[in-house]
Each structure stands twice: as C-alpha cells, then as structure tokens.
Design an enzyme around this catalytic site. Structure first.
Site, mmCIF file in Angstrom:
data_model
loop_
_atom_site.group_PDB
_atom_site.id
_atom_site.type_symbol
_atom_site.label_atom_id
_atom_site.label_comp_id
_atom_site.label_asym_id
_atom_site.label_seq_id
_atom_site.Cartn_x
_atom_site.Cartn_y
_atom_site.Cartn_z
ATOM 1 N N ASN A 82 0.837 -1.208 0.000
ATOM 2 C CA ASN A 82 0.000 0.000 0.000
ATOM 3 C C ASN A 82 0.868 1.252 0.000
ATOM 4 O OD1 ASN A 82 -2.309 -1.697 0.393
ATOM 5 N ND2 ASN A 82 -1.862 -1.738 2.584
ATOM 6 N N HIS A 88 -4.527 2.763 2.571
ATOM 7 C CA HIS A 88 -4.413 1.910 3.761
ATOM 8 C C HIS A 88 -2.986 1.670 4.242
ATOM 9 C CE1 HIS A 88 -8.656 1.275 3.178
ATOM 10 N NE2 HIS A 88 -8.405 0.882 1.934
ATOM 11 N N HIS A 95 6.664 -1.386 2.493
ATOM 12 C CA HIS A 95 6.636 -2.760 2.993
ATOM 13 C C HIS A 95 5.648 -3.594 2.190
ATOM 14 C CE1 HIS A 95 3.619 -0.507 5.335
ATOM 15 N NE2 HIS A 95 2.985 -1.647 5.546
ATOM 16 N N PHE A 96 5.964 -4.866 2.108
ATOM 17 C CA PHE A 96 5.145 -5.835 1.396
ATOM 18 C C PHE A 96 4.652 -6.864 2.409
ATOM 19 C CE2 PHE A 96 7.918 -3.947 -1.632
ATOM 20 C CZ PHE A 96 7.269 -3.975 -2.852
#
Length: 136
Positions: A82, A88, A95-96
């Site tokens: 995101n 969100h 980051h994943f």
C-alpha cells in the site's frame, strides 16, 4: 515522508522474528497478523512509498516473498503493498505483506478484499493508457 528515526520498521531492523536478511532487505513476522504466518518484507533503505524507493534497493524483495511463500506451504496467499493513507498504508516505510489465505477459512482469516469494478469504457481506458504510456 516520515523521518527514519520515527519509523517503526527502521527501529526493528535488528528485531525479533527475523526470517530473511540481505544487504538491502529484511523479512520478519508481522506483530499484528491477520492470518497465521503473516510476514512483512521491507527494504532497509527508508522510503515512504514505492515510488520513492531507488531501483537498486528493490532487487531482493520479490525473491524473498517467493521464498517465504514456498517455505510456508500455503497454496493460497496475497502479496500486498500500500502507498499512502487513503490506500491503507499505516507505516511510512515501504513494505510488502505476505498474507496466507487458508482455503477453508473463508473471510475469517487472511486478507478480505472488495473489488469495485468501475465500468470504464474502452475510450476511458485508452485515455488512461495514452497518458501513462506518454509519461513512462
């Protein structure tokens, strides 16, 4: 962009539940998981959004996600990334998420996603294509 010193991910680079680490990437367990096995993969380079991350900092991210997916043994999972509060993003560091989706869990575990198709015409899609292609 948030400063590196106030970024929770930057402060836990040496943290617990570390899964994988390279010179440019760190993978670790999410401390607020939405499914068992929910992990995060982050670049060590501090960037708030994916578009802020230099290309040379991205090379280990997808291979790490693939390794985690393979090692987890989960047949179904989501990879989520995101950018910005309306999208969100809660932590201002790229980051994943690797989020397992147990086949028998329905909407009780893992990511629950709505997909509100906009019903754009071919002309509207073509206009978006032309604008984006020109800028690439």
């Amino acid at each position: 962009m948030s400063s590196q010193s106030s970024c929770i991910f930057c402060t836990i680079v040496k943290g617990i539940f570390k899964l994988l680490e390279t010179e440019t990437m760190l993978a670790f367990m999410d401390i607020g998981p939405i499914a068992r096995g929910h992990c995060l993969v982050i670049p060590k380079y501090h960037a708030a959004k994916l578009s802020d991350l230099p290309d040379h900092q991205m090379g280990d991210i997808l291979p790490a996600l693939a390794k985690i997916a393979s090692a987890s043994g989960n047949e179904n999972y989501n990879i989520l990334q995101n950018n910005g509060r309306p999208a969100h993003q809660e932590v201002d560091h790229v980051h994943f998420h690797y989020i397992p989706k147990p086949a028998d869990a329905g909407d009780k575990a893992g990511l629950v996603v709505g997909w509100p198709i906009q019903g754009l015409s071919q002309e509207e899609i073509r206009t978006s294509y032309d604008e984006l292609k020109r800028k690439l």
